[in-house]
Design a protein around this motif. Structure first.
Motif, short mmCIF file in Angstrom:
data_model
loop_
_atom_site.label_atom_id
_atom_site.label_comp_id
_atom_site.label_asym_id
_atom_site.label_seq_id
_atom_site.Cartn_x
_atom_site.Cartn_y
_atom_site.Cartn_z
N ARG B 683 4.32 4.83 -7.92
CA ARG B 683 3.70 5.54 -6.80
C ARG B 683 2.19 5.70 -7.07
O ARG B 683 1.36 5.40 -6.23
N SER B 684 1.85 6.14 -8.30
CA SER B 684 0.42 6.36 -8.54
C SER B 684 -0.37 5.06 -8.55
O SER B 684 -1.48 5.00 -8.03
N ILE B 685 0.22 4.00 -9.12
CA ILE B 685 -0.54 2.75 -9.15
C ILE B 685 -0.71 2.19 -7.74
O ILE B 685 -1.73 1.58 -7.41
N ALA B 686 0.30 2.44 -6.87
CA ALA B 686 0.18 1.97 -5.48
C ALA B 686 -1.00 2.68 -4.80
O ALA B 686 -1.78 2.04 -4.06
N ILE B 687 -1.15 3.98 -5.08
CA ILE B 687 -2.26 4.73 -4.45
C ILE B 687 -3.60 4.23 -5.00
O ILE B 687 -4.53 3.93 -4.23
N LEU B 704 -2.52 -10.04 -0.85
CA LEU B 704 -1.68 -10.08 -2.05
C LEU B 704 -1.13 -8.70 -2.38
O LEU B 704 0.03 -8.55 -2.79
N LEU B 705 -1.96 -7.66 -2.18
CA LEU B 705 -1.49 -6.30 -2.45
C LEU B 705 -0.32 -5.95 -1.53
O LEU B 705 0.65 -5.32 -1.96
N ASP B 706 -0.42 -6.38 -0.26
CA ASP B 706 0.68 -6.12 0.67
C ASP B 706 1.98 -6.72 0.12
O ASP B 706 3.04 -6.09 0.15
N GLU B 707 1.85 -7.96 -0.42
CA GLU B 707 3.05 -8.63 -0.98
C GLU B 707 3.60 -7.83 -2.16
O GLU B 707 4.80 -7.62 -2.29
N VAL B 708 2.68 -7.38 -3.02
CA VAL B 708 3.12 -6.65 -4.22
C VAL B 708 3.75 -5.30 -3.84
O VAL B 708 4.78 -4.92 -4.38
N LEU B 709 3.14 -4.61 -2.86
CA LEU B 709 3.71 -3.32 -2.45
C LEU B 709 5.10 -3.51 -1.85
O LEU B 709 6.00 -2.70 -2.08
N ALA B 710 5.27 -4.60 -1.09
CA ALA B 710 6.60 -4.88 -0.53
C ALA B 710 7.59 -5.14 -1.66
O ALA B 710 8.75 -4.67 -1.62
N ALA B 711 7.13 -5.87 -2.68
CA ALA B 711 8.01 -6.17 -3.82
C ALA B 711 8.35 -4.89 -4.60
O ALA B 711 9.47 -4.74 -5.11
N ILE B 712 7.37 -3.97 -4.68
CA ILE B 712 7.64 -2.69 -5.36
C ILE B 712 8.71 -1.92 -4.59
O ILE B 712 9.66 -1.39 -5.18
N ASP B 713 8.60 -1.91 -3.27
CA ASP B 713 9.60 -1.24 -2.44
C ASP B 713 10.99 -1.85 -2.66
O ASP B 713 11.99 -1.14 -2.80
N ALA B 714 11.00 -3.20 -2.69
CA ALA B 714 12.29 -3.89 -2.85
C ALA B 714 12.89 -3.56 -4.22
O ALA B 714 14.10 -3.31 -4.33
N GLN B 727 6.16 -5.68 -11.16
CA GLN B 727 5.33 -5.53 -9.97
C GLN B 727 4.24 -4.49 -10.18
O GLN B 727 3.12 -4.64 -9.68
N VAL B 728 4.56 -3.43 -10.93
CA VAL B 728 3.55 -2.41 -11.24
C VAL B 728 2.42 -3.05 -12.05
O VAL B 728 1.24 -2.79 -11.83
N HIS B 729 2.81 -3.93 -12.96
CA HIS B 729 1.83 -4.64 -13.78
C HIS B 729 0.90 -5.48 -12.88
O HIS B 729 -0.32 -5.49 -13.04
N LEU B 730 1.51 -6.17 -11.89
CA LEU B 730 0.71 -6.99 -10.97
C LEU B 730 -0.24 -6.12 -10.15
O LEU B 730 -1.42 -6.46 -9.97
#
Lengths: 129, 812
Positions: B683-687, B704-714, B727-730
Motif C-alpha cells: 500500500r505504501s509503495i503504491a502511494i 507501466l505503473l498502471d500495469e504494476v498496480l493491477a498486478a499488485i491488486d491481482a 510486484q512491490v519490488h517493480l
C-alpha cells in the motif's frame, strides 16, 4: 523489460516483419537473418526502429523468433509494435529474399500508431534519432 | 565410408542406454552384439583391468557387485570416484559413462561401417550445469570430436512428432531410471514448440525398484535396513530380483522372487522365495506415480490447462511399461496414451533426428586440403519444415563467380541463377520435397559463362518437423553479496544465449595475496534469494594471478554464455587492471555430507514446527496443508539420509536436493505469514510510486505503473506473497527511477550516504568522495554528484551473514 527495450527491441522489428507475419514467415526470416549474420552480410547488421537504427545480433534474432513462437509474447510484441519510419533506413533485404511480409512499412499499422511515440513519451520517431 | 550424411543420437540412461542413427529418410535403432535394442548402463572392471559393458556386466552385478558399477549417471558431476577393488583402481562417473558410449559407438561401427565422431547425447531436462558438463566430458573421454547435448523430453517429442504433424498440445511423460521429466509441447505448421517443462530430478524407476525391495524386505521380517552398511550387499541382491519381478508383473498378475543362494543378514542365512502380486506392487509404487502426476498437473496449471486439455500423452522410459502407470496417466490426465512408440528407444531416435537439425553429420570432418574448387561457406537449415528455405552463401579466396544455380539431386527442381555480389555473397531459396532428405548441387559460372569448380559441390537438406531453439530449463544468474540474485537468463530463454552484466566488488583483492580470492558464484534456480538456488560454479579472481590490486568498488564485467545443450562458459573482465578471468571452478554438484544433512534437517524441522504453530494460530488451512506436504518430504529425506549414512552417495544427493526444495517451500510459507506487513508495504509503495511518477514520470512510466498496480491488486486478491513481493519490488524501481529526476534527489541521496560514511569499507576514499560531493553541490554539477553518490554506495558494507549465505559472493 523497459519501455525503450519493448519499443526498440520489439521482436517484429528485429526480424524486419510486420504485424501480419505468419509463424512460417517468422521461422524463414529468422533463418535468413542468422545465415546473413553468420556470413557477415552488412545488410543484416542493423535494423530500423522508432528509436533509430539498432544493432542486430544472432542472440537478438534467436530471442525474437522464440518470443514470436510463444502466443503470449507474440501478443505483447504486437501490442508494443511501432513500425520504423517509412522514409527511414530499413534493413535492405536482397532481391532474392524479399517476401512481401518482410516489409515494415505496413500502411495499416502505421495509420493506427502514428502518435504512439508521442503518447509513450518519446516524441515523434524522427526527433528521437 | 557412406557418401550421404549419417546422424547419430545417444541416450545415455541411468539404467539403460541406446543409440540410433538417421540417414535423412529412416531412423534406425542400433542393436548391440547381443541383439538388444538397449544396453544396460553397467560397467565392470575385472582384476586385470579389463572392461565389460552392458548385459554381460549386468549379469555380474549379483556375483561381483564390488567391481561392477551401475547408476553412475546419478553421480555425474559430483566428483565422486567409484572404486574397483579387484583392479585396484577408481573411475569417475564420467569415465564409466564414456565406456558405455564407446560400446554403443562400436555397435554403430560394426553395423554401419562408420566411426561416429560427432553426435547428439541426451540429458535430463532438469540436469544442472555440472551434470551437463560431466556428460560432455564423458563424450570427450569416449573420443568424440564434437557433441551437442539435448534435453531428453525434446528428443522424445521430436521422435514422436516426426512422422505426423497433427496440431495441438500434447505431453511427453518421461519416467527414466533415475529422473522424471514432463514436457508440454505444441505442434503447428511443422514446427514443434516446447511450451514448458517440469520434473523431478530424483524420481525414477530406481525408486520403484526400492519400493518393491522394501516390500520384499518387509515380507522377509523387516531385518534389512538401508541405513546399515553391513546390509548393502544383501539389499543389492534383493533389489536385482525385485527389478526382474517388476518386469514380469508388467505381463502377469503374479511373480516369484527367488534367489539362488541365501541372503546373509547379520551373520544369519535367510532363504528367499517370495510371491509378489501385481496389486501389492502397485500399492507400493502408487505414491511415486501420484508424485509424477502432481508434477504433470502443476505443469498444465502453469500454462492455463487442466486434465483433459491435451490431445495425447507420449510415454517414455522403462517404468511406463507398467500397466498401472499407463492407466493412472490416462485416467488422471484424461488423455489418450499414444500407441506404437517404443518407450525404451524413443529418446535415442529423437537425438539422432536432432543431430540432423543441428547439421551434426556423424562422420569425422573431411579435410579439404588439395581441393581446387572455389571455397564457399553455406548457411542453410539441415532440417527444414519450410518447403522453400533460404540458402545463404559466401565465396572466400580468389575472385567470386558471377552467379550460382542450385539444383535438386532428383532432377525435379532447378533454381534460377542467383547473382553473386563482388564480395562473394549470395542469397537464394530451394524447393523441397516433403518428408525426404534431398541433395542439392551448386553450379557456379564466371562472367564469361564458364563453369567453375566449387567446394563443397553439394549439400543436403531434410524436410520434416523441426524444433525451435531449446529453452533453458532453469534460470541462471550470479549470486550477489546481499544474498540476492542478478538473473542473467530467465527460465525458458532460448539457447544458445549470452549476456553481460556489470558488478562492483565488495572487497579489495590484494595483488599477490595467496589467500585473497574474489568469488563470483553462478547459481541456477528461480528463487530471489541466492542461498535457495543451486550453486553450479564459481568464477574466481585470485590475488595470486592479478596484475595489480583490485580496489573495493571496482567494476567487474561478467559474461555468461550457454550453448544449445545448456553447457556454460563464463568470464569476468576487470577493466581497472585490464585482465580477463575465465576459470570457473567447483563446477561440481556440491558434496552431500550426511552430518551436514542431519544438521540441515534438524533446522528445517524446527522451522516447520514454528510455521505450523503460526499457521494454526492464524487458522490458515492452505498453509497447514502445504506444511503437511513438507512434513512428508522431510520424512522421505530422512530415509535418504539414513541410506546416506549407510554409504549411499546417490541417496545423499537426493536428500540434499530434497532439503533445498523443502527450504524454498518453507520460506514461501514463512513469507505468507508476513502477509499483513507485506500488504502494508504494498500500500505504501503504491502511494509513493503514484506520487513520484505523477510528478516526475514519463507517460510510458505511468502506463507501466498502471500495469504494476493491477498486478499488485491481482497478487493481493490471490494472496500470493511471492508475486506480491515481486510486484512491490517493480513498483519501487519505477518510483526510484522517477524520483531521480527530482532536482533535489541526488543531494538527498548524498546527504544520506554521507551520514553513513563512518561504516564505509574504504574510509579515506569515502571521506574524499564526501569532500568532492560537497564541491559538486556548490558548483551545481549534478552529473558529478551522481557519480560520487554511486561511489559512496559501492563503499557501503555488506551484511556478513547475508554474504556467507550467498556462497561468499564478492560482488554486488
Amino acid at each position: 523489460m523497459s519501455a525503450e527495450a519493448r519499443l526498440g527491441d520489439n521482436p517484429l522489428l528485429v526480424l524486419g516483419l510486420g504485424l501480419g507475419a505468419t509463424r512460417m514467415e517468422v521461422e524463414r526470416q529468422a533463418q535468413l537473418l542468422l545465415g546473413m549474420l553468420e556470413l557477415g552480410f552488412p545488410d543484416a547488421a542493423t535494423y530500423p526502429s522508432p528509436l533509430g537504427p539498432r544493432p542486430r545480433t544472432p542472440d537478438l534474432v534467436r530471442a525474437a523468433a522464440a518470443a514470436l513462437r510463444d502466443p503470449g509474447q507474440r501478443l505483447q510484441a504486437e501490442l508494443w509494435f511501432v513500425p520504423a519510419d517509412a522514409s527511414g533506413d530499413r534493413t535492405p533485404t536482397p532481391e532474392t529474399s524479399s517476401p512481401p511480409s518482410t516489409s515494415t512499412s505496413d500502411s495499416r499499422t502505421e495509420s493506427i500508431w502514428t502518435d504512439a511515440l508521442a503518447r509513450l513519451g518519446w516524441g515523434p520517431a524522427r526527433e528521437a534519432r | 565410408m557412406a557418401d550421404s550424411p549419417l546422424y547419430a543420437g545417444f541416450d545415455l540412461g541411468t539404467s539403460n542406454s541406446a543409440a540410433a542413427i538417421f540417414d535423412g529418410d529412416q531412423v534406425t535403432v542400433i542393436r548391440n552384439a547381443q541383439g538388444g535394442a538397449v544396453t544396460p548402463s553397467v560397467v565392470r572392471l575385472d582384476k586385470a583391468g579389463r572392461v565389460t559393458v552392458g548385459a554381460r556386466a549386468r549379469r555380474m552385478l549379483e556375483q561381483d557387485p564390488a567391481n561392477t558399477a551401475t547408476e553412475f549417471k546419478r553421480l555425474m558431476g559430483t566428483g565422486r570416484a567409484i572404486e574397483f577393488p579387484a583392479a585396484g583402481v577408481s573411475r569417475s562417473p564420467e569415465a564409466l559413462s564414456a565406456e558405455v558410449l564407446k560400446a554403443l559407438r562400436a555397435d554403430i561401427a560394426d553395423q554401419r561401417g562408420v566411426e561416429i565422431a560427432r553426435a547428439v547425447i541426451s540429458v535430463p531436462a532438469l540436469f544442472e550445469l555440472p551434470q551437463s558438463a560431466a556428460t560432455s566430458e564423458a563424450a570427450r573421454l569416449a573420443g568424440f570430436e564434437r557433441v551437442e547435448l539435448l534435453q531428453e523430453p525434446i528428443a522424445s517429442a521430436l521422435a514422436a512428432g516426426w512422422r505426423e504433424d497433427q496440431g495441438g498440445a500434447w505431453l511427453v511423460y518421461d519416467l527414466g531410471g533415475g529422473t522424471f521429466d514432463v514436457s508440454l509441447l505444441e505442434t503447428r505448421d511443422g514446427l514443434l514448440r516446447v511450451v514448458g517443462h517440469d520434473g523431478d530430478n530424483f524420481l525414477g524407476g530406481r525408486d520403484f525398484d526400492w519400493a518393491i525391495t522394501e516390500l520384499c524386505a518387509t515380507k522377509l521380517g523387516g531385518r534389512l535396513a538401508r541405513a546399515n552398511p553391513a546390509h548393502a550387499n544383501a539389499l543389492r541382491t534383493l533389489r536385482l530380483a525385485a527389478e526382474d519381478a517388476k518386469i514380469e508383473l508388467s505381463r502377469s498378475p503374479r511373480a516369484q522372487v527367488s534367489l539362488q543362494g541365501p541372503l546373509v543378514i547379520d551373520g544369519d542365512e535367510l532363504e528367499v522365495d517370495l510371491e509378489l502380486t501385481r496389486d501389492e506392487v502397485e500399492a507400493a509404487c502408487r505414491p511415486l506415480v501420484e508424485r509424477s502426476l502432481e508434477v504433470c498437473l502443476r505443469l498444465l496449471a502453469n500454462h492455463g490447462l487442466a486434465a483433459g486439455g491435451i490431445a495425447k500423452v507420449v510415454l517414455v522410459g522403462g517404468p511406463t511399461v507398467m500397466p498401472m502407470v499407463r492407466a493412472a496417466v490416462a485416467a488422471r490426465l484424461d488423455a489418450a496414451v499414444a500407441d506404437g512408440l517404443d518407450p525404451m528407444t524413443l529418446v535415442a531416435q529423437g537425438a539422432a533426428l536432432y543431430a540432423a537439425t543441428a547439421g551434426l553429420d556423424g562422420r569425422a570432418a573431411k579435410s579439404t586440403t588439395g581441393s581446387t574448387g572455389r571455397r564457399v561457406w553455406l548457411q542453410y537449415p539441415a532440417v527444414s519444415s519450410d518447403l522453400t528455405p533460404h540458402v545463404v552463401g559466401r565465396f572466400v579466396g580468389g575472385a567470386p563467380p558471377a552467379s550460382v544455380t542450385l539444383a535438386r539431386g532428383d532432377g525435379g527442381w532447378r533454381g534460377t541463377p542467383a547473382s553473386v555480389s563482388p564480395d562473394g555473397g549470395f542469397i537464394t531459396t530451394v524447393t523441397l520435397v516433403p518428408r525426404k532428405a534431398q541433395q542439392f548441387t551448386i553450379e557456379a559460372v564466371d562472367a564469361a559463362g564458364a563453369t567453375l569448380e566449387v567446394e563443397p559441390p553439394s549439400f543436403t537438406i531434410v524436410q520434416g518437423v523441426t524444433i525451435g531453439d531449446p529453452p533453458l530449463p532453469r534460470a541462471i544468474g550470479v549470486a550477489l553479496a546481499s544474498n540476492g540474485v542478478q538473473v542473467y537468463f530467465e527460465r525458458g530463454a532460448p539457447l544458445p544465449a549470452r549476456r553481460t552484466f556489470r558488478h562492483k566488488t565488495v572487497e579489495t583483492v590484494a595483488k599477490g595475496g595467496t589467500g585473497s580470492v574474489l568469488k563470483i558464484p553462478i547459481v541456477q534456480g528461480e528463487l530471489a534469494h541466492a542461498h535457495l538456488c543451486r550453486l553450479v560454479g564459481t568464477l574466481e579472481i585470485p590475488g595470486a594471478e592479478i596484475k595489480d590490486t583490485v580496489p573495493v568498488g571496482s567494476t567487474v564485467e561478467v559474461t555468461i554464455e550457454l550453448d544449445r545443450g545448456g553447457r556454460m562458459a563464463a568470464r569476468a573482465l576487470v577493466p581497472v587492471i585490464d585482465q580477463v578471468f575465465e576459470r570457473v571452478v567447483h563446477l561440481l554438484v556440491p558434496e552431500a555430507d550426511p552430518a551436514a544433512l542431519d544438521a540441515s534437517i534438524a533446522d528445517l524441522r524446527r522451522r516447520l514446527q514454528a510455521a505450523r504453530l503460526d499457521s494454526f494460530q492464524r487458522r490458515q488451512v492452505q498453509a497447514i496443508e502445504r506444511l503437511d506436504k513438507i512434513e512428508a518430504r522431510l520424512a522421505e529425506a530422512e530415509k535418504d539420509i539414513d541410506a546416506a549414512h549407510g554409504g549411499d552417495a546417490d541417496a545423499a544427493q537426493k536428500a540434499r536436493r530434497g532439503l533445498l526444495e523443502v527450504d524454498a517451500t518453507l520460506a514461501e510459507v514463512e513469507l505468507a505469514h508476513q502477509w499483513p506487513q507485506l500488504e502494508n508495504e504494498a500500500r505504501s509503495i503504491a502511494i509513493i510510486a503514484t506520487s513520484q511518477i505523477g510528478a516526475y514520470g514519463s507517460d510510458a512510466e505511468k502506463k507501466l505503473l498502471d500495469e504494476v498496480l493491477a498486478a499488485i491488486d491481482a497478487a493481493r486478491a490471490a494472496k500470493d506473497p511471492a508475486e506480491l513481493e515481486r510486484q512491490v519490488h517493480l513498483a519501487r524501481r519505477l518510483a526510484t527511477a522517477a524520483y531521480q529526476r527530482n532536482p533535489a534527489a541526488w543531494e538527498n541521496y548524498f546527504d544520506d550516504a554521507a551520514s553513513e560514511v563512518s561504516t564505509s569499507t574504504d574510509l579515506p576514499k569515502a571521506e574524499q568522495l564526501v569532500k568532492d560531493g560537497k564541491a559538486a553541490i556548490d558548483r551545481g554539477d549534478t552529473e558529478a554528484l551522481k557519480r560520487i553518490v554511486r561511489g559512496l554506495w559501492d563503499l557501503q558494507p555488506i551484511d556478513v551473514a547475508a554474504r556467507r549465505m550467498s556462497f561468499d559472493s564478492g560482488v554486488r
